[in-house]
Design a protein around this motif. Structure first.
Motif, mmCIF file in Angstrom:
data_model
loop_
_atom_site.group_PDB
_atom_site.id
_atom_site.type_symbol
_atom_site.label_atom_id
_atom_site.label_comp_id
_atom_site.label_asym_id
_atom_site.label_seq_id
_atom_site.Cartn_x
_atom_site.Cartn_y
_atom_site.Cartn_z
ATOM 1 N N SER A 135 -10.876 2.935 -2.773
ATOM 2 C CA SER A 135 -10.485 1.578 -3.175
ATOM 3 C C SER A 135 -8.980 1.453 -3.358
ATOM 4 O O SER A 135 -8.503 0.667 -4.193
ATOM 5 C CB SER A 135 -11.228 1.146 -4.454
ATOM 6 O OG SER A 135 -12.586 0.867 -4.169
ATOM 7 N N PHE A 136 -8.242 2.191 -2.554
ATOM 8 C CA PHE A 136 -6.789 2.063 -2.592
ATOM 9 C C PHE A 136 -6.324 0.737 -1.980
ATOM 10 O O PHE A 136 -5.143 0.383 -2.085
ATOM 11 C CB PHE A 136 -6.123 3.230 -1.853
ATOM 12 C CG PHE A 136 -6.220 4.548 -2.589
ATOM 13 C CD1 PHE A 136 -6.419 4.601 -3.957
ATOM 14 C CD2 PHE A 136 -6.092 5.752 -1.897
ATOM 15 C CE1 PHE A 136 -6.490 5.815 -4.638
ATOM 16 C CE2 PHE A 136 -6.167 6.972 -2.559
ATOM 17 C CZ PHE A 136 -6.368 7.004 -3.936
ATOM 18 N N ASN A 137 -7.229 0.030 -1.341
ATOM 19 C CA ASN A 137 -6.904 -1.278 -0.782
ATOM 20 C C ASN A 137 -7.044 -2.402 -1.804
ATOM 21 O O ASN A 137 -6.804 -3.567 -1.482
ATOM 22 C CB ASN A 137 -7.793 -1.572 0.435
ATOM 23 C CG ASN A 137 -9.280 -1.483 0.118
ATOM 24 O OD1 ASN A 137 -9.684 -0.923 -0.895
ATOM 25 N ND2 ASN A 137 -10.108 -2.022 1.000
ATOM 26 N N GLY B 71 -3.365 -3.675 -7.109
ATOM 27 C CA GLY B 71 -3.010 -2.914 -8.302
ATOM 28 C C GLY B 71 -3.488 -1.481 -8.301
ATOM 29 O O GLY B 71 -3.299 -0.768 -9.301
ATOM 30 N N ALA B 72 -4.112 -1.031 -7.213
ATOM 31 C CA ALA B 72 -4.611 0.344 -7.156
ATOM 32 C C ALA B 72 -3.457 1.348 -7.191
ATOM 33 O O ALA B 72 -2.405 1.126 -6.589
ATOM 34 C CB ALA B 72 -5.436 0.542 -5.895
#
Length: 309
Positions: free
Chosen positions: A200-202, A205-206
């Motif tokens: 979920s780096f996409n 705010g990750a």
């Protein structure tokens, strides 16, 4: 004086006689300190950590990774006194890359080969993503006689692809797209998956970890191109519903509710209902790769599950 040839023949004969009178089990010849050779001559790399007299936990990894993806959980549990074992699936990591047999039935039988070669019993089987399917298919094919407990983490069970009997599944065209990307530029595909939906780096705010991205890419590229390509069908189109129905041991299902790779509503939530008396833990906001992003929580939840009577 005896000739060199005569001495050599005598020495060889003595060696053969010594071997023939030694009590050696046949399966000792298909295992080394780090490899097991299956009946169809596939060499599986494995790790065996922790005290050898500890309660046994095996780990089955996801696509396109290797046993390295479990290192946080394995080190944590080994430090707690458990014997932890993980192998690289055929065609992945440091295992050999057979042209055929890249399917769930062979994956399950390979897991059995590991249990057989290491003479394991009363085992807790832990499977992540594709590895969760491997664990389910192992039970479907071989039962739970040697199984103490089961943990399915971000697992692909019960069935990912959309079919007439699985109308909420993912369209086959999406998996066809992954296959095409694998053939077009497998290296880029793995970078895109790791830097995007897997962790979920996409998400806005990750906190992006280049280390995790590079580790995912490294593990993926160690696998064979044909093997990882075939495995896409194995994890997406295999129907594990009959296998889940055969699970009759305590089972823990863990899934993140922000899993963009294996959405919780078609996987963990359904599997937990299909497995009798399964315990279901939802990780709020967790991605598919929660074994890294939420490793401390996962480690503790696995320990609690193992210690529960």
């Amino acid at each position: 004086m005896k000739s060199f040839t005569t001495i050599l023949k005598t020495t060889l004969l003595a060696s053969v006689l010594a071997l023939s009178t030694t009590n050696v089990q046949a399966d000792d010849f298909n295992r080394t300190a780090s490899t097991i050779t299956t009946s169809d001559n596939v060499q599986l790399y494995y790790k065996d950590w922790g005290p050898k007299d500890g309660e046994v936990v095996t780990f089955s990894h996801g696509w396109p990774l290797s046993s390295d993806s479990w290192e946080s959980q394995m080190q944590f549990l080994a430090d707690k006194g458990y014997r932890v074992i993980a192998h690289d699936r055929r065609g992945h990591g440091r295992s050999s890359q057979p042209w055929q047999g890249n399917d769930m039935d062979h994956y399950a039988d390979d897991l059995k080969a590991v249990l057989d070669a290491l003479k394991l019993d009363k085992v807790t089987l832990v499977g992540f993503s594709t590895g969760g399917g491997e664990v389910a298919r192992y039970i479907g094919r071989h039962g739970t006689k040697r199984v103490n407990k089961v943990a399915l983490v971000s697992a692909v069970t019960p069935l990912m692809v959309k079919t007439n009997t699985n109308p909420n599944g993912i369209e086959k065209s999406q998996f066809d797209g992954i296959r095409k990307a694998s053939n077009d530029n497998r290296s880029q595909l793995y970078l895109d998956i790791a830097s995007g939906p897997f962790y979920s780096f996409n998400r806005k705010g990750a906190k992006v970890s280049q280390g995790l991205i590079q580790s995912f890419w490294r593990q993926g590229m160690m696998g064979g191109a044909k093997n990882t390509y075939d495995s896409i069908a194995a994890f997406s189109a295999t129907d594990f519903r009959p296998d889940l129905a055969k699970i009759d041991v305590p089972t823990l299902v863990i899934h993140g509710d922000d899993d963009q790779v294996v959405p919780i509503e078609i996987s963990g939530a359904v599997s937990a209902k299909l497995i009798k008396d399964a315990k279901f833990i939802v990780y709020k906001g967790a991605p598919h790769g929660l074994a890294d992003t939420h490793k401390n929580k996962l480690n503790q939840d696995l320990l609690n599950f193992l210690q529960a009577k």
